[in-house]
Design a protein around this motif. Sequence first.
Motif, PDB file in Angstrom:
ATOM      1  N   THR A  37     -43.270   8.931 -42.140  1.00 54.19           N
ATOM      2  CA  THR A  37     -42.843   9.782 -41.027  1.00 54.19           C
ATOM      3  C   THR A  37     -43.237  11.236 -41.266  1.00 54.19           C
ATOM      4  OG1 THR A  37     -40.985   8.305 -40.563  1.00 54.19           O
ATOM      5  CG2 THR A  37     -40.866  10.541 -39.668  1.00 54.19           C
ATOM      6  N   LEU A  38     -42.979  11.747 -42.471  1.00 55.47           N
ATOM      7  CA  LEU A  38     -43.331  13.134 -42.771  1.00 55.47           C
ATOM      8  C   LEU A  38     -44.839  13.357 -42.686  1.00 55.47           C
ATOM      9  CD1 LEU A  38     -40.936  13.835 -45.791  1.00 55.47           C
ATOM     10  CD2 LEU A  38     -40.699  14.636 -43.429  1.00 55.47           C
ATOM     11  N   SER A  39     -45.605  12.417 -43.208  1.00 58.26           N
ATOM     12  CA  SER A  39     -47.053  12.542 -43.168  1.00 58.26           C
ATOM     13  C   SER A  39     -47.563  12.498 -41.734  1.00 58.26           C
ATOM     14  CB  SER A  39     -47.699  11.423 -43.987  1.00 58.26           C
ATOM     15  OG  SER A  39     -49.099  11.536 -43.988  1.00 58.26           O
ATOM     16  N   THR A  40     -46.979  11.611 -40.926  1.00 66.67           N
ATOM     17  CA  THR A  40     -47.406  11.501 -39.524  1.00 66.67           C
ATOM     18  C   THR A  40     -47.029  12.748 -38.739  1.00 66.67           C
ATOM     19  OG1 THR A  40     -47.164   9.096 -39.640  1.00 66.67           O
ATOM     20  CG2 THR A  40     -47.259  10.088 -37.447  1.00 66.67           C
ATOM     21  N   LEU A  41     -45.834  13.298 -39.015  1.00 69.96           N
ATOM     22  CA  LEU A  41     -45.451  14.547 -38.338  1.00 69.96           C
ATOM     23  C   LEU A  41     -46.411  15.679 -38.683  1.00 69.96           C
ATOM     24  CD1 LEU A  41     -41.546  14.464 -38.682  1.00 69.96           C
ATOM     25  CD2 LEU A  41     -42.914  14.120 -36.608  1.00 69.96           C
ATOM     26  N   GLY A  42     -46.835  15.739 -39.968  1.00 69.52           N
ATOM     27  CA  GLY A  42     -47.832  16.738 -40.344  1.00 69.52           C
ATOM     28  C   GLY A  42     -49.142  16.529 -39.605  1.00 69.52           C
TER      29      GLY A  42
END
Length: 600
Positions: A37-42
């Motif tokens: 999720t964090l990587s996709t948000l970035g």
Amino acid sequence: MSDQTARPAGRAERRGTTAAGFRVLGVGIRREPVIFTLSTLGSVLFAVLTVADAWVLGWSTDNVVIPAFRDGEIGAGMLWAVVGLFLGVALLRAVGIVARRLGAGIMQYRMQAHTRRAVTRQYLSLPMEWHQRHPTGQLLSNAYSDVEAAWGPIAPLPMALGTVVMMVIAVLQMLVADVVMAVVGLLVFPAVVVANLAYQRLASPLMTRAQALRAEVSEIAHESFDGAMVVKTLGRETEETDRFSAKARELRDVTVRAGRIRAAFDPTLASLPNLGVLVVLAVGVHRVTTGATDAGDVVTVAYLLTIVSFPIRAIGWLLGEFPRSVVGWRRAKAVIDATGSMEYGRATIPALERGARLEVDDLAYSYDQDAPLLQDVSFSVEPGRTVAVVGATASGKSTLTNLMTRLVDPDAGSITVDGVDLRDLRPGALAEAVASVPQSAFLFDDTVRGNVTLGADIPDADVWAALRDAQADGFVAALEHGLDTMLGERGTSLSGGQRQRISLARALARRPRLLILDDATSAVDPEVEARILASLRNGGGDTSLVVVAYRKATIALADEVVHLEDGRIRDRGTHAELLRRSPSYATLVNAYEHVPAEES
């Protein structure tokens, strides 16, 4: 694992590669949802800010560049506004890039580590029968290259998802700017779909074959390394080199063919959006000259189309990894899902200050149900006593030792130690009371101490005591660094007899209550062997012994002899008794009497 090396069954499987690839990625997403999720948000932040560049560029064209050409000057406030907008977008986009790449990398390496641990744990839990059906090279490939291939697409996944957001926003902005130019530019998408389908169809069978060949190359290399002594002494270097080279060339050819397809696929994906930009510019110039649109809209749509080309390439990178990923995952998953694990109970062997009592009751075992190897085998070893197992080649002696150490489970009957069935013991409980020394002694590339203790907390005094019982203290003391002497890979600096004695000391250092020797002194001369067995009987009277032997001097030291013939117990008794009443036994043991001893 025949399903691992099978080629795709047909067109339906090739069409399912993309769907299978996404299912593999789904496993990773469910395993690491937070990092994903964090990587996709970035990645989404990067995508939004990249599209924002197009808006800034269009706004600057209409409000700064064109007025500058028309008026001949640029206001300082507008100039700083443009610079501030571009810098702000660039900084935020950099934050998105860092978050995307860091998260994607962590996710990929975690999934590789998790899958490798799952594969190796399964290796430890699967019974020996399973391992005997699968070459070592294939198992190495499953744990390394297959796992690496399986999670190749997980790193570009967040980027691909973020670029989908980028593409959606860019398409919407293109439609707002000018519908006609947007529709013209978006004609590249059907071409991209066709190119991807063609790539999957051509590349998938090649990737499948390449993964199978990697395992075969690894298997040949492993066999050659293991059999280096045989290869060199028999002058088979050229044949082994040719065998390896043939398989390596086949792997090279398949990989090159797959690389050629990929080499045509990647530039095709990159060129399609560029062709769309050229068409949009041609249409845009015409529409500007006719007053149907503004120059800023043409710049915006053209730039957005170049932005759209990046998502197309990113998705192409992702899809391009799917064939190899799917094959690698299937091969690794076949190990993880393999059946036949050895079941354990919760019992322990009583910790007594005497030798263990071993009882083998009506034992039966077969590798092939039509040809049983052991049948109706029953005998016992009383505490502190020595039993010799004697039999011709292929009579089932080594299989019996495997059963007594629970490397395999019997088809029928039972084996108990101090009244506890081996199948009821908890994991590790058997090794606390029973030790086995095989004929083929394996030593690690470590010191003498490290090979005896194997990391256990055993004092040097106990190590030396074990070496003395194994008649190995003399040559170890003569080594340059004593216990700290490095023995080399597989103990190549020692003779066969010395390796066997170090291996025996390794078992003795753990003070087993039952010691099983599977022809473990075959490379030792008879005099040294006699001293070893006398030391085990006299110095370790509290240890029960089962000895697979063929020498008369060794057998004569046993309290009882079990004569195996064709998988059954032909006779039992002392050595002298069997010599008197069993002609087949006498013929067998006398046949070895004048066999010269191997190097000690």
